[in-house]
Structure formats: structure tokens, C-alpha cells
Motif scaffolding. Sequence first.
Motif, PDB file in Angstrom:
ATOM      1  N   SER A  70      -1.848  22.534 -14.124  1.00  0.00           N
ATOM      2  CA  SER A  70      -1.723  21.203 -13.526  1.00  0.00           C
ATOM      3  C   SER A  70      -0.277  20.694 -13.551  1.00  0.00           C
ATOM      4  O   SER A  70       0.529  21.078 -14.409  1.00  0.00           O
ATOM      5  N   PRO A  73       0.523  14.650 -15.362  1.00  0.00           N
ATOM      6  CA  PRO A  73       0.513  14.386 -16.806  1.00  0.00           C
ATOM      7  C   PRO A  73      -0.808  13.822 -17.324  1.00  0.00           C
ATOM      8  O   PRO A  73      -1.260  14.205 -18.414  1.00  0.00           O
ATOM      9  N   VAL A  76      -3.333  16.581 -17.865  1.00  0.00           N
ATOM     10  CA  VAL A  76      -3.022  17.413 -19.026  1.00  0.00           C
ATOM     11  C   VAL A  76      -3.263  16.641 -20.324  1.00  0.00           C
ATOM     12  O   VAL A  76      -3.799  17.189 -21.292  1.00  0.00           O
ATOM     13  N   ARG A  77      -2.886  15.377 -20.357  1.00  0.00           N
ATOM     14  CA  ARG A  77      -3.124  14.581 -21.568  1.00  0.00           C
ATOM     15  C   ARG A  77      -4.611  14.511 -21.905  1.00  0.00           C
ATOM     16  O   ARG A  77      -5.014  14.644 -23.069  1.00  0.00           O
ATOM     17  N   SER A  94       4.301  25.871 -16.657  1.00  0.00           N
ATOM     18  CA  SER A  94       5.267  24.850 -16.282  1.00  0.00           C
ATOM     19  C   SER A  94       6.205  25.414 -15.212  1.00  0.00           C
ATOM     20  O   SER A  94       5.821  26.318 -14.455  1.00  0.00           O
ATOM     21  N   LYS A 132       6.256  17.707 -15.141  1.00  0.00           N
ATOM     22  CA  LYS A 132       5.979  18.910 -15.922  1.00  0.00           C
ATOM     23  C   LYS A 132       6.520  18.786 -17.351  1.00  0.00           C
ATOM     24  O   LYS A 132       5.917  19.316 -18.301  1.00  0.00           O
ATOM     25  N   CYS A 135       3.922  16.955 -19.172  1.00  0.00           N
ATOM     26  CA  CYS A 135       2.791  17.847 -19.442  1.00  0.00           C
ATOM     27  C   CYS A 135       3.097  18.752 -20.642  1.00  0.00           C
ATOM     28  O   CYS A 135       2.247  18.940 -21.529  1.00  0.00           O
TER      29      CYS A 135
END
Length: 365
Positions: A70, A73, A76-77, A94, A132, A135
Amino acid sequence: MKLLILGGTAWLGHRTALAAAAEGHEVTCAARGISGAPPSGAAFLSIDRDADGGLAEAAGQRWDAVIDVSRQPGQVRRAVRDLADAADFYVFVSTGNVYASQKEYGQDEDAPLLPPLASDVMESMESYGPAKVACEQAVTSGFGPSRRAIVRAGLIGGPGDHSGRSGYWPLRFAHPADAGGRVLVPDAGAQPTQLIDVRDLAQWLVDVARERTAGIFNAVGDTVPLAQHLAAAASAAGPGIPLPEHEPASTGAAGEKQGSAVAVAQQWLREQGVGEWSGPRSLPLWLEDQDWQGMNARSNARARRAGLTLRPLEQTLADTLAWEENEGIDRPRGAGLSGNEERELLARLDAGPGAVTAGRGKAES
């Protein structure tokens, strides 16, 4: 290995799922399914990563590893929050765009990064690098340095590359737009290029997940000059294709020799509205701005030591050419000159000075 791929239906994710399934791993692709179906041998879990509880079903299972591609952010969080106790290891894909500078050659993974994006949502590609970075920070914060791998990919190419960046040159050398067989190339032979085959990257992601290889890695190809890349593309196109040459031997009208590559001054290309790197009316991989050339000259030594293996560039380009031909020679592409655009530019060159013709005979003299 019981592997959860957050994605797995688009290009890199699909190739990664395919590689993992081929090794006999138990693979689940968790996605919306809009980009396509997972490969044979992989299970599919329908999720909505934008929803707060979108990963609840995945979080209720146990995973040896997770692979995440992904760029958002918030996604991903939430994934890190929900899977920290459900997964033993997290591999985050990344990008080299996280680095604060793209100018220096040979940068390794310790180079300074951009500030992280504070928002959960990346609104445009202008925020791609900061997104990224955010992330990456979320993954490291949730899983810790020993339970995660950050894989910073460079330019990815190979079969399935709909951007056109890795397929344009072998396709053009194999099927010149010009009746005389001429191919327009930038006179920028020393400029670095760096391409990693999607299949090599996908296989290494599986290896990293399986072995739980913690760390931060530049997953990039070997750096080669543009002239060498074009030579590999010409060779991949088949016997009898001329090797490009970029050192000006003379000035004057172009096209004096049929079947030759035509190296054109970069200033002239800019004056004709030809773009760099990608997009419509461009010459792919050409990157005149020296402040950005370092993005194609990063160190991959750490990834190499961790087991990344790369197939020969010519093999990648030959396989991409075969895929391009199967998709259709004349279909619209995301990068490069159309046939009409290239013929128009060559006609302008024929009408005046500014180009250098280069063929196999010239290159070997």
C-alpha cells in the motif's frame, strides 16, 4: 509458510502471490478484487482497507508473514494495529522516492528521508514519497526493527509493465515506426538507468518473508548507462537490429543509413516537446535533469548480500518484448512516442541539422 498478501491481484502483488504459491506456501490475497483475481493456488479474502474494521477477518487468523504494497498511510497504520498480534513478520514494499535527494550516485539505505506525510490519505502522486515514509514509520513502530523488512523498490519492469517504460525500447527496435528502420534515441548514453524485473522482486519478497530477513533494503537493479540499456534492448529485439550509439560523430541530416539508431541532441528533443522518463510523447528512461539521475544509481549491495538475485537485463527486455507483442504492437501505451510522432520528428531531422546517425558498423569502427 502461511502468508497474507495485502493486495495480490495487481501486477507486483499478483507476481508475488504466484511465486509464493509455486513454492507450496499457503497464500491468501486480501484485496477488494477490483484489479483482478489472485493466481491459481492462492485464496482470496475480500476486504476494504479504508474501513476501520476492514481487516477484522484477517486479524482473527494467525500468519507467519504479511506482505503489504500500500501507499496510503492510513491503510498501513490500521493494518499494523490489527495484525501486530496476528503476524510474526511484516514485509512492506516501499520506494526509492522516500529519499530526500535523488541526485547522488551510490546512495545506500542510510541516506536522509523526506518528512513523513501526516495525513492518512495520499491525495496525489506529489505526496508519494512522504506517504511511503509515513507507511515505513508505521510498520517499524508497530512491529519493531526485528520483525519487519522495508523493501524500497526502484523502477520495476518486465512482462505486465503497462507503464511502457521497460517495453518501449525493445518493441521499437523490433518494430521501427520509420519505413527505413530508424529509431530515435536521446544523445545521453552515459546517463544511468536501473531496472529490476518484477519477477525477481516478487521472488525476493517471498524469500524475505520466509526467512524473516529483517532490515531496510534498496531492491533495485544494477546500474547501467542508457547506451548499454538501449544496446540490450536492440539485442533483445533480434539479430540484425543496430546497436545505438550516443557519442556524436558528425552533425548534419539524419537518416543517411537505413536500419540505424538516430541519436539526437537533448536540447533539440526538448524544443520539439519530447518529454523525459515517461508519459505521452516521451522517450522512456531518458532523464536529463542531473538532480534526479541518482534515482537510477542507488546501491543494491545490501539487498544483494541478503539474497536478491537479478536476471540479465537482456532477458528481462526480451520477455517484455514478447509480452508487448502479445498485447498488441499498436495499442496505446503509457510512455513513449507514437509511431506518427516518431515519423514526424524524423522528418524534421531530415529537413535540417541536429542529429547523429549510428549503426552497428559505425559502433564497431
